[in-house]
Design a protein around this motif. Structure first.
Motif, PDB file in Angstrom:
ATOM      1  N   PRO A 298       0.819  -1.221   0.000  1.00  0.00           N
ATOM      2  CA  PRO A 298       0.000   0.000   0.000  1.00  0.00           C
ATOM      3  C   PRO A 298       0.850   1.267   0.000  1.00  0.00           C
ATOM      4  O   PRO A 298       0.519   2.245  -0.669  1.00  0.00           O
ATOM      5  CB  PRO A 298      -0.804  -0.132   1.297  1.00  0.00           C
ATOM      6  CG  PRO A 298      -0.947  -1.611   1.480  1.00  0.00           C
ATOM      7  CD  PRO A 298       0.365  -2.198   1.005  1.00  0.00           C
ATOM      8  N   GLU A 299       1.986   1.226   0.714  1.00  0.00           N
ATOM      9  CA  GLU A 299       2.861   2.398   0.767  1.00  0.00           C
ATOM     10  C   GLU A 299       3.425   2.715  -0.628  1.00  0.00           C
ATOM     11  O   GLU A 299       3.491   3.877  -1.029  1.00  0.00           O
ATOM     12  CB  GLU A 299       4.016   2.160   1.750  1.00  0.00           C
ATOM     13  CG  GLU A 299       3.634   2.216   3.224  1.00  0.00           C
ATOM     14  CD  GLU A 299       2.855   0.983   3.699  1.00  0.00           C
ATOM     15  OE1 GLU A 299       2.857  -0.058   2.991  1.00  0.00           O
ATOM     16  OE2 GLU A 299       2.225   1.069   4.769  1.00  0.00           O
ATOM     17  N   MET A 300       3.848   1.682  -1.336  1.00  0.00           N
ATOM     18  CA  MET A 300       4.392   1.896  -2.690  1.00  0.00           C
ATOM     19  C   MET A 300       3.322   2.472  -3.611  1.00  0.00           C
ATOM     20  O   MET A 300       3.602   3.349  -4.436  1.00  0.00           O
ATOM     21  CB  MET A 300       4.894   0.560  -3.281  1.00  0.00           C
ATOM     22  CG  MET A 300       6.144   0.017  -2.638  1.00  0.00           C
ATOM     23  SD  MET A 300       6.336  -1.752  -3.010  1.00  0.00           S
ATOM     24  CE  MET A 300       7.469  -1.658  -4.376  1.00  0.00           C
ATOM     25  N   ILE A 301       2.107   1.983  -3.467  1.00  0.00           N
ATOM     26  CA  ILE A 301       1.024   2.438  -4.336  1.00  0.00           C
ATOM     27  C   ILE A 301       0.697   3.910  -4.063  1.00  0.00           C
ATOM     28  O   ILE A 301       0.567   4.717  -4.986  1.00  0.00           O
ATOM     29  CB  ILE A 301      -0.217   1.537  -4.154  1.00  0.00           C
ATOM     30  CG1 ILE A 301       0.094   0.153  -4.731  1.00  0.00           C
ATOM     31  CG2 ILE A 301      -1.449   2.152  -4.822  1.00  0.00           C
ATOM     32  CD1 ILE A 301      -0.929  -0.910  -4.394  1.00  0.00           C
ATOM     33  N   ALA A 302       0.618   4.264  -2.788  1.00  0.00           N
ATOM     34  CA  ALA A 302       0.294   5.650  -2.447  1.00  0.00           C
ATOM     35  C   ALA A 302       1.411   6.592  -2.903  1.00  0.00           C
ATOM     36  O   ALA A 302       1.155   7.692  -3.405  1.00  0.00           O
ATOM     37  CB  ALA A 302       0.062   5.782  -0.942  1.00  0.00           C
ATOM     38  N   GLU A 303       2.645   6.143  -2.753  1.00  0.00           N
ATOM     39  CA  GLU A 303       3.772   6.976  -3.164  1.00  0.00           C
ATOM     40  C   GLU A 303       3.756   7.199  -4.685  1.00  0.00           C
ATOM     41  O   GLU A 303       3.953   8.318  -5.169  1.00  0.00           O
ATOM     42  CB  GLU A 303       5.084   6.298  -2.745  1.00  0.00           C
ATOM     43  CG  GLU A 303       6.305   7.158  -2.989  1.00  0.00           C
ATOM     44  CD  GLU A 303       7.608   6.418  -2.717  1.00  0.00           C
ATOM     45  OE1 GLU A 303       7.590   5.178  -2.558  1.00  0.00           O
ATOM     46  OE2 GLU A 303       8.651   7.092  -2.678  1.00  0.00           O
ATOM     47  N   ALA A 304       3.509   6.126  -5.430  1.00  0.00           N
ATOM     48  CA  ALA A 304       3.464   6.254  -6.891  1.00  0.00           C
ATOM     49  C   ALA A 304       2.301   7.154  -7.301  1.00  0.00           C
ATOM     50  O   ALA A 304       2.441   7.985  -8.201  1.00  0.00           O
ATOM     51  CB  ALA A 304       3.343   4.877  -7.538  1.00  0.00           C
ATOM     52  N   ALA A 305       1.168   7.019  -6.646  1.00  0.00           N
ATOM     53  CA  ALA A 305      -0.005   7.841  -6.976  1.00  0.00           C
ATOM     54  C   ALA A 305       0.324   9.316  -6.787  1.00  0.00           C
ATOM     55  O   ALA A 305      -0.088  10.174  -7.573  1.00  0.00           O
ATOM     56  CB  ALA A 305      -1.193   7.440  -6.109  1.00  0.00           C
ATOM     57  N   LEU A 306       1.100   9.601  -5.723  1.00  0.00           N
ATOM     58  CA  LEU A 306       1.462  10.986  -5.444  1.00  0.00           C
ATOM     59  C   LEU A 306       2.444  11.517  -6.491  1.00  0.00           C
ATOM     60  O   LEU A 306       2.214  12.563  -7.101  1.00  0.00           O
ATOM     61  CB  LEU A 306       2.089  11.076  -4.045  1.00  0.00           C
ATOM     62  CG  LEU A 306       2.591  12.462  -3.684  1.00  0.00           C
ATOM     63  CD1 LEU A 306       1.777  13.041  -2.546  1.00  0.00           C
ATOM     64  CD2 LEU A 306       4.060  12.467  -3.305  1.00  0.00           C
TER      65      LEU A 306
END
Ligand code: B12
Ligand SMILES: Nc1nc2c(ncn2[C@@H]2O[C@H](COP(=O)(O)OP(=O)(O)OP(=O)(O)O)[C@@H](O)[C@H]2O)c(=O)[nH]1
Ligand SMILES: [Mg+2]
Lengths: 332, 131
Positions: B45-53
């Motif tokens: 989830p952390e990787m996904i949120a970071e990429a989304a940002l």
């Protein structure tokens, strides 16, 4: 606080938003660029180009990890092609850059080429300026090696890596002509694969055939040259060939070493400043052309333009005469 | 150059390797003119949120066939919110039992799609959601 100020304060969401504004060429994006411009000019811009699948993203991933051990902040702009039919794109470079996740000293941005030649270069240059102003020390730009975009990126970057891999056709003809005009460093990636020696040999003989000449770029049909440093002939940069295995990390310290040697060479020879000047000049020219064009459009009514255009179609006026007529009312 | 493209992150959180659906959807969105950032398998989830940002996306699409959606989805929603990306619409596809769907919608998920879902519907719903 303006978006640009937030970027300077290290706000990553603001940074991401400004990048979007610049990519979409909005007034907000342009205003942010104006504000950020004075803070630019510090970063080392590294272009990474080469045929599809040669391992560019994997190399960028490894190089970024390497630069992080030196405490440099790293930004990555990864360009993939847009579909010419639908305008959509699947941008897949991040798949190879998972190791960089969770590190606040790295910022990765994917970008679709959006099919426009000058536009890509302009948007990329703008995005790079934002990262530069935001304090990223190294900015890597990955692009698929395809004609104009490749040359544009080489113009933008201080150091351009051209990535080859064995198995793409290992004779000299298979290696694209003109490669030496843009390559500062030649990378033979996938050195674990059979045929590396052939690829390396082909590159070597190309290098031997090439004699050092002044760098000349064809940019939007105009030829531009970057002035040679005074002592150029005695101290010419010959592109080194570096073998790597990006998936394992082999050869990465050697590649990083060559990158920093190249930067040093640019600084000592004066070529760094010459490249910056050529780049800013062409940016100025583009901006000027756009401005003059829009002023012209405001001044000359469309009906008048259409009428003169009709006369050109009928071969009553040459395009040259038509332009004179539209700009000073006379055909001479 | 000046038209606003819809940017979508397509990610596979969790540990399962079923990536066909994610790829099918990524291609369908591309063919609908969207710009899809594909991050591949095994994203936290952390990787996904970071990429989304970093990518400043309008939409996050999650493909989950492992059954772990009730653990992964709320965490991702939480992280997006913490990053200030409350405007981002989140869609889920894969194997999701019917009884979980209302709870996912309550969390703010914009749509849930199972096997055989039409990609035309997915495209239409995404366009609708970000209007
Ligand atoms: C093909 C398949 C595999 C292939 C996967 C190949 C690959 N690279 O994808 C292989 C053989 C490797 C495989 C392995 C396993 N599988 Co399997 N597999 C399937 C199967 C038969 C089809 C999945 C598929 O590809 N469908 C085609 C695509 C196009 O459909 P889709 O993914 O559903 O996508 C659609 C929608 O869901 C939606 N969608 C999907 N993603 C997204 C994303 C977004 C953003 C949106 C909007 C929509 C969307 O739109 C798509 C288009 O309609 C399903 C059963 C089924 N009917 O779904 C089981 C299934 C998913 N597998 C299952 C299991 C258990 C496994 C294994 C654990 C089996 C085992 N014990 O070894 C392993 C796990 C391997 C691993 N590493 O994770 C279970 C999962 C059970 C659960 N979650 O409760 C299923 C449901 C079978 C079952 N009934 O038990 N599997
Ligand atoms: N054997 C081997 N495979 C590699 C090496 N470097 C990269 N690869 C693999 O080559 C494939 C393509 O790598 P990428 O890094 O995505 O290549 P790319 O040049 O960025 O590809 P595009 O962006 O699609 O043009 C992946 O499957 C990598 O794992 C290497 O040194 N050796
Ligand atoms: Mg790549």
């Amino acid at each position: 606080m303006s978006l640009a100020d937030s970027v300077l304060n290290g706000d990553r969401l603001a940074l991401a938003r400004v990048l979007t504004q610049i990519e979409n060429d909005t007034p907000d994006g342009r205003a942010a660029l104006d504000l950020l411009f004075p803070r630019t000019g510090k970063a080392h811009l590294i272009g990474v180009t080469g045929a599809p699948g040669t391992g560019k993203s994997s190399l960028v991933n490894r190089l970024a990890l390497h630069f992080r051990t030196q405490n440099k902040r790293v930004a990555i702009v990864a360009v993939d092609p847009s579909s010419p039919f639908t305008g959509g794109a699947v941008l897949g470079d991040r798949v190879r850059m998972k190791d960089l996740s969770g590190d606040n000293g790295v910022f990765i941005r994917s970008m679709a080429s959006r099919g426009s030649l000058g536009g890509l270069a302009q948007a990329t240059a703008g995005m790079v300026q934002v990262f530069d102003a935001a304090g990223y020390d190294v900015i890597m730009i990955e692009t698929v090696g395809a004609g104009q975009s490749e040359v544009d990126i080489a113009r933008l970057a201080h150091t351009t890596l051209v990535v080859e891999a064995p198995g793409l056709g290992d004779d000299i003809q298979a290696i694209k002509a003109g490669i030496l005009e843009i390559a500062d460093i030649l990378v033979v990636n996938k050195a674990d694969r059979p045929g590396v020696e052939n690829t390396e040999k082909a590159l070597k003989s190309m290098l031997e055939l090439a004699h050092p000449t002044q760098r000349v770029y064809s940019h939007h049909g105009k030829y531009m040259s970057v002035a040679l440093p005074i002592e150029a002939n005695t101290d010419m940069w010959i592109p080194p060939i570096v073998k790597t295995i990006a998936t394992e990390g082999n050869g990465i310290p050697e590649l990083a070493e060559q990158i920093s040697k190249h930067a040093e060479h640019l600084r000592i020879s004066g070529d760094w400043a010459a490249r910056e000047r050529a780049r800013l000049e062409s940016e100025m020219e583009t901006a000027l052309q756009e401005k003059l064009m829009s002023q012209f459009r405001e001044r000359v009514p469309q009906v008048r333009y259409d009428e003169i255009m009709r006369q050109v179609f009928e071969r009553n006026l040459s395009p040259g005469e038509a332009v004179k007529l539209l700009t000073n009312g006379r055909t001479k | 150059m000046s038209d606003k493209k819809i940017r979508v992150l397509v990610a596979k959180p969790g540990l399962d390797g079923h990536d066909r659906g994610a790829k099918v959807v990524a291609r369908a969105l591309r063919d609908a003119g969207m710009e899809v950032i594909y991050t591949g398998l095994r994203q936290t989830p952390e990787m996904i949120a970071e990429a989304a940002l970093q990518e400043d996306v309008d939409v996050v699409g999650l493909s989950i066939l492992s059954g772990a959606h009730m653990a992964l989805a709320p965490r991702i929603m939480e992280l997006l919110k913490a990053n200030g990306q409350t405007h981002v619409k989140v869609f889920i596809g894969g194997i999701v039992p019917d009884e979980d769907i209302p709870r996912l919608m309550e969390m703010g998920i914009s749509g849930v799609y199972g096997p055989g879902a039409s990609t035309e519907d997915i495209v239409k719903d995404i366009r609708e959601a970000i209007k």
